[in-house]
Design a protein around this motif. Structure first.
Motif, PDB file in Angstrom:
ATOM      1  N   UNK A  95       0.790  -1.238   0.000  1.00  0.00           N
ATOM      2  CA  UNK A  95       0.000   0.000   0.000  1.00  0.00           C
ATOM      3  C   UNK A  95       0.821   1.287   0.000  1.00  0.00           C
ATOM      4  N   UNK A  96       2.105   1.197   0.372  1.00  0.00           N
ATOM      5  CA  UNK A  96       2.935   2.403   0.394  1.00  0.00           C
ATOM      6  C   UNK A  96       3.863   2.497  -0.810  1.00  0.00           C
ATOM      7  N   UNK A  97       3.652   1.639  -1.798  1.00  0.00           N
ATOM      8  CA  UNK A  97       4.497   1.652  -2.993  1.00  0.00           C
ATOM      9  C   UNK A  97       4.020   2.750  -3.945  1.00  0.00           C
ATOM     10  N   UNK A  98       4.670   3.915  -3.849  1.00  0.00           N
ATOM     11  CA  UNK A  98       4.261   5.066  -4.634  1.00  0.00           C
ATOM     12  C   UNK A  98       4.550   4.863  -6.123  1.00  0.00           C
ATOM     13  N   UNK A  99       5.570   4.084  -6.424  1.00  0.00           N
ATOM     14  CA  UNK A  99       5.893   3.836  -7.828  1.00  0.00           C
ATOM     15  C   UNK A  99       4.821   2.976  -8.500  1.00  0.00           C
ATOM     16  N   UNK A 100       4.196   2.111  -7.743  1.00  0.00           N
ATOM     17  CA  UNK A 100       3.082   1.333  -8.289  1.00  0.00           C
ATOM     18  C   UNK A 100       1.923   2.263  -8.644  1.00  0.00           C
ATOM     19  N   UNK A 101       1.681   3.260  -7.792  1.00  0.00           N
ATOM     20  CA  UNK A 101       0.621   4.243  -8.065  1.00  0.00           C
ATOM     21  C   UNK A 101       0.951   5.024  -9.332  1.00  0.00           C
ATOM     22  N   UNK A 102       2.197   5.431  -9.451  1.00  0.00           N
ATOM     23  CA  UNK A 102       2.627   6.128 -10.671  1.00  0.00           C
ATOM     24  C   UNK A 102       2.399   5.244 -11.896  1.00  0.00           C
ATOM     25  N   UNK A 103       2.690   3.960 -11.747  1.00  0.00           N
ATOM     26  CA  UNK A 103       2.475   3.021 -12.845  1.00  0.00           C
ATOM     27  C   UNK A 103       1.014   2.915 -13.238  1.00  0.00           C
ATOM     28  N   UNK A 104       0.131   2.943 -12.241  1.00  0.00           N
ATOM     29  CA  UNK A 104      -1.308   2.888 -12.523  1.00  0.00           C
ATOM     30  C   UNK A 104      -1.726   4.082 -13.380  1.00  0.00           C
TER      31      UNK A 104
END
Length: 283
Positions: free
Chosen positions: A47-56
């Protein structure tokens, strides 16, 4: 029957990749649906993986569905108002939509909830650059650099801000300062961005027929790589310089550059072949 090794190899190599790497490859291959599934799964587990959010967000962007990205993250923050990464996702979506004033609010909320969220600080800097608030933009991007000094993207953004601001020399001045101060880790990131810029300019000059300027810029690139002790870059720059000099008819200088390549990497087959060809031509 046992499958041949050659047939197994591509699948085996894919299996060795991290989920983040697989998501990036899906984006490069223009497969946004697979990328979106990959990044969402990562975020669900981390849940704290900001790079995954950027990927989304980037997956939605590749699919030309930023409206859906906005709706997705808006619903998420409505249901989870303390989720800093989701606020970052919403703000970054607005940024990618070109809605820069609107992007500021969720991005500021993200860093209020998590002051260590470097990607949000960087996105805030990028948004403020578009709004011509350069001084604050520099401050925010440097905040991102302080949190994650190994992220070259932040340094590229900083260079872009100084260019937009009309003071491009500030970037090199800061590079020299960190280099002189012995802050080699940060100086290296500045240097990598500078060297890449010299490389792009060299290609542009060469394409425009200005061979002399291309050689000059490649020498500058080499100098930076040497200053930051980036060996891979040094080898590549020496070889590129050799090619340019050879084409310009400066065969002795080209030979010298290829020899420099072999001093660092004796197994560089292309440099060895170039030297052999030049020596045969001489004889």
């Amino acid at each position: 029957m046992t499958a041949p090794v050659a047939a197994q190899s591509p699948h085996t190599e894919w299996d060795k990749l991290s989920p983040m790497q697989k998501g990036e490859i899906y984006l490069l291959r223009k497969k946004p649906a697979q990328a979106l599934d990959t990044f969402r799964n990562i975020w669900r587990q981390e849940p704290h993986n900001h790079y995954a959010v950027r990927g989304i967000v980037r997956a939605y962007q590749v699919a030309d569905q930023l409206d859906e990205s906005q709706a997705f993250f808006q619903k998420f923050v409505n249901d989870n108002p303390e989720a800093a990464p989701a606020w970052y996702g919403l703000g970054y979506t607005y940024y990618q939509m070109g809605r820069y004033p609107e992007s500021k609010v969720p991005l500021k909320r993200a860093v209020e909830l998590d002051p260590n969220l470097a990607l949000a600080w960087n996105a805030l800097g990028a948004a403020l650059t578009q709004l011509k608030d350069y001084e604050t933009a520099v401050k925010y991007v440097k905040r991102a650099i302080g949190l994650h000094p190994s992220e070259v993207m932040f340094f590229r953004n900083l260079k872009m801000i100084y260019q937009r601001k009309g003071t491009p020399q500030e970037f090199e001045n800061e590079y020299r300062y960190h280099l002189k101060s012995g802050n080699t880790a940060v100086a290296k990131q500045y240097g990598l961005v500078m060297a890449q810029n010299f490389r792009q300019k060299s290609f542009s000059e060469y394409a425009g027929g200005n061979q002399r300027k291309a050689i000059e810029l490649t020498r500058e690139m080499l100098q930076v790589y040497m200053e930051i002790n980036h060996i891979t870059g040094v080898v590549a720059a020496h070889f590129s310089l050799g090619l340019l000099l050879e084409e310009a008819g400066a065969l002795e200088e080209a030979h010298s550059e290829y020899r420099e390549v072999l001093k660092i990497n004796p197994n560089h087959l292309q440099a060895r072949e170039k030297i052999r060809a030049l020596e045969e031509k001489n004889n």
